[in-house]
Design a protein around this motif. Structure first.
Motif, short mmCIF file in Angstrom:
data_model
loop_
_atom_site.label_atom_id
_atom_site.label_comp_id
_atom_site.label_asym_id
_atom_site.label_seq_id
_atom_site.Cartn_x
_atom_site.Cartn_y
_atom_site.Cartn_z
N UNK A 203 0.83 -1.21 0.00
CA UNK A 203 0.00 0.00 0.00
C UNK A 203 0.86 1.26 0.00
N UNK A 204 1.90 1.29 0.85
CA UNK A 204 2.65 2.53 1.05
C UNK A 204 3.62 2.84 -0.08
N UNK A 205 4.03 1.83 -0.83
CA UNK A 205 4.88 2.10 -2.02
C UNK A 205 4.16 3.01 -3.01
N UNK A 206 2.84 2.94 -3.02
CA UNK A 206 2.06 3.76 -3.95
C UNK A 206 2.13 5.24 -3.59
N UNK A 223 9.94 9.00 -2.11
CA UNK A 223 10.03 9.70 -3.40
C UNK A 223 8.83 10.63 -3.51
N UNK A 224 9.07 11.92 -3.49
CA UNK A 224 7.98 12.90 -3.42
C UNK A 224 7.14 12.98 -4.70
N UNK A 225 7.67 12.50 -5.81
CA UNK A 225 6.93 12.63 -7.07
C UNK A 225 5.98 11.46 -7.31
N UNK A 226 5.87 10.54 -6.35
CA UNK A 226 5.01 9.36 -6.52
C UNK A 226 3.70 9.56 -5.76
N UNK A 227 2.60 9.44 -6.48
CA UNK A 227 1.26 9.48 -5.86
C UNK A 227 0.44 8.37 -6.50
N UNK A 228 -0.59 7.85 -5.78
CA UNK A 228 -1.40 6.78 -6.36
C UNK A 228 -2.10 7.26 -7.63
N UNK A 229 -1.94 6.49 -8.70
CA UNK A 229 -2.58 6.86 -9.97
C UNK A 229 -3.76 5.95 -10.30
N UNK A 230 -4.05 5.03 -9.40
CA UNK A 230 -5.21 4.15 -9.54
C UNK A 230 -5.59 3.64 -8.15
N UNK A 231 -6.75 3.01 -7.98
CA UNK A 231 -7.13 2.53 -6.65
C UNK A 231 -6.09 1.60 -6.04
N UNK A 232 -5.89 1.73 -4.74
CA UNK A 232 -5.01 0.83 -4.00
C UNK A 232 -5.82 -0.37 -3.54
N UNK A 233 -5.40 -1.55 -3.92
CA UNK A 233 -6.07 -2.79 -3.50
C UNK A 233 -5.20 -3.46 -2.45
N UNK A 234 -5.70 -3.52 -1.23
CA UNK A 234 -4.95 -4.14 -0.15
C UNK A 234 -4.95 -5.66 -0.32
N UNK A 235 -3.78 -6.26 -0.19
CA UNK A 235 -3.70 -7.72 -0.32
C UNK A 235 -4.16 -8.42 0.94
N UNK A 236 -4.29 -7.69 2.01
CA UNK A 236 -4.77 -8.23 3.28
C UNK A 236 -5.76 -7.24 3.86
N UNK A 252 -1.99 13.34 1.38
CA UNK A 252 -1.59 13.34 -0.03
C UNK A 252 -2.48 14.31 -0.79
N UNK A 253 -1.88 15.08 -1.66
CA UNK A 253 -2.62 16.11 -2.39
C UNK A 253 -3.34 15.49 -3.58
N UNK A 254 -4.24 14.55 -3.27
CA UNK A 254 -4.98 13.83 -4.32
C UNK A 254 -6.12 13.09 -3.66
N UNK A 255 -6.93 12.44 -4.48
CA UNK A 255 -7.99 11.57 -3.99
C UNK A 255 -7.53 10.13 -4.12
N UNK A 256 -7.58 9.39 -3.02
CA UNK A 256 -7.11 8.01 -2.99
C UNK A 256 -8.27 7.07 -2.73
N UNK A 257 -8.39 6.04 -3.55
CA UNK A 257 -9.39 4.99 -3.34
C UNK A 257 -8.68 3.76 -2.78
#
Length: 509
Positions: A203-206, A223-236, A252-257
């Motif tokens: 999750x946090x690598x995203x 890495x400051x230039x990395x933000x989630x670009x699609x929904x995060x699916x938790x494996x657990x 995060x300056x974005x909307x995260x699913x």
């Protein structure tokens, strides 16, 4: 040091080692000493320094002797006493530790109401204080005020306190917003088998977090230039995994699913707290959360976490195993509905009040009165499921309840590697529990409990289950080294005594 003290310390070390499942050779290896030296220590035939006692305690995750007071705490339990009256449920342990971690998101003043006064909270406060966060108990020690510094001093972190709590893993989500590089000690906590942080990292690598684990530390870079670009699916669908993802998404300056999210009680309390910080969270109570992050949070916030459903289950189980009539007040019913449905099928006689709201204005509570009941073993096995299923932490209490019921009950604790094994400690108190494999226990009841003296299991809920069985047993029992219970329960012995139990705290040294 007198010889009798050496013998007593040796016995404590031996019992702690055996409860951990270690041989003398394994303990010797952890201490960088010889098996013969460990043997002499355990027999009381070798002088031993405080430093060595501390090292042994750290290796065994057991408080052999505590500096600053007389020694590890034990409980002496006079059993076969009926409980009566009413007892309030305290605020949620797991919500309080999540909110302490979440306070790192805020540059302003955070006040948390009726925070649980437990060892897990104290360890986190020690960690927060070591890195520059100012915390103090206010309003006669009922509430907690938290004020962060402009800059955290991660180099000064109290590693000893950090490794004694698994909650430290939830520092990752907030800290990735505050610094580009930092180090955290490995997460500790209960001895529940191998627990990987990989679901957290997925999750946090995203959010740009990368971790290398070496020499007892997590080395983190962001890495400051990395933000989630699609929904995060938790494996657990884990609670702390979901909380870490929420904490990362909040600033995060974005909307995260976040999908496959836990919707358990502590996650909901965290979401309510984030909303108080100005973070919009959609889907609370479901497995899909949409977080509208804000890059800067600087507000003065006042929040009241809700009551603890696992403590409520503990108190309910105490009434069942002691065949008592007891009213448990402020029970968060939406997180105990499955447990109560199972108990109703087993024959539990109880009443409940109409629902009312907790102090957070969101969580539904009831008062629950339990009466002596003739219980029958359930037809189906007892097994945990993510919320709204039967809570993972409530499974151990069904071991004591099943032992009071007529028939055989299969308990399948599939989540943890070791916890089912600890439930067989009930056999030393007269229980008939058969370990089928590391995850399944067959419980046969009813049980005629008998008193015993034993070491406290190193896992929180099985430790409380043993205490409850001692309360039901004929005679006087001793439960040694109950630090693990104090990690998760506030003044449990004193509160049980207030409704008729007879539990004395004492120390050997």
């Amino acid at each position: 040091m007198a010889d009798d003290y050496l013998v007593r310390i040796g016995k404590l070390i031996r019992d702690a080692r055996q409860h951990r499942g270690w041989t003398q050779s394994q303990l010797a290896e952890a201490l960088s000493t010889s098996q013969s030296a460990v043997n002499r220590i355990e027999r009381g035939n070798q002088n031993i320094s405080l430093e060595m006692i501390a090292r042994i305690g750290e290796a065994l995750d057991s408080e052999i002797v505590s500096l600053g007071y007389a020694g590890p705490m034990h409980l002496r339990v006079v059993g076969n006493r009926r409980l009566s009256g009413s007892i309030d449920v305290k605020t949620s342990k797991n919500a309080c530790v999540a909110l302490l971690c979440a306070s790192l998101l805020n540059k302003g003043r955070t006040v948390l109401r009726r925070v649980a006064r437990i060892e897990e909270v104290y360890r986190l406060l020690e960690v927060l204080g070591s890195i520059g966060v100012r915390t103090r108990w206010i309003n006669d020690g009922v509430d907690l005020e938290i004020v962060p510094p402009a800059k955290l001093d991660m180099e000064a972190i109290d590693a000893e306190a950090a490794i004694r709590t698994r909650s430290i893993i939830m520092f990752l989500g907030p800290l990735l917003h505050r610094m580009d590089r930092f180090k955290l000690p490995y997460a500790g906590g209960c001895d529940l088998g191998t627990r990987t942080i990989e679901p957290h990292m997925i999750a946090l690598r995203r959010f740009g977090l990368d971790i290398a684990a070496t020499e007892g530390l997590y080395h983190a870079e962001v890495a400051r230039d990395v933000v989630p670009d699609r929904p995060i699916v938790l494996t657990e669908r884990g609670d702390t995994v979901t909380e870490n993802a929420l904490l990362a998404a909040a600033r995060s300056d974005c909307t995260t699913v976040i999908r496959n999210a836990s919707s358990n009680y502590m996650v909901q309390d965290l979401c309510f707290f984030l909303e108080a910080l100005g973070v919009k969270v959609e889907g609370i109570g479901t497995t899909t959360l949409t977080v509208h992050g804000v890059p800067t949070i600087d507000v003065d916030v006042d929040y009241s976490p809700s009551e603890d459903p696992v403590e409520a289950m503990s108190l309910l189980a105490a009434a069942v195993v002691t065949e008592s009539e007891l009213t448990v007040k402020r029970v968060p019913i939406e997180f105990l509905e499955i447990e109560l449905a199972v108990l109703e099928e087993m024959g539990l006689d109880h009443d409940r009040t109409p629902e009312y709201f907790a102090d957070n204005g969101r969580t539904r509570l009831i008062d629950l009165t339990v009466r002596p009941s003739k219980l029958e073993a359930p037809i189906d096995k007892i097994h945990p499921m993510p919320f709204p299923g039967l809570n993972i932490d409530n499974v151990p209490f069904f071991a004591a309840i099943a032992a009071a019921a007529q028939g055989k009950t299969l308990i399948h604790d599939w989540v943890y590697d070791n916890r089912a094994i600890y439930l067989t400690d009930l056999n030393r108190l007269g229980g008939r529990l058969q370990l089928l494999d590391p995850h399944r226990v067959l419980v046969e009841g009813p049980t005629r409990w008998r008193a015993a003296e034993m070491m406290c299991p190193p896992a929180l809920r099985p430790a409380v289950v043993v205490l409850l069985a001692m309360m039901a047993a004929e005679g006087t029992s001793v439960l040694r080294n109950v630090y693990v219970i104090n990690r998760g329960y506030e003044e449990l012995a004193e509160r049980l005594n207030s409704v008729g139990a007879q539990i004395e705290t004492f120390r050997d040294i």
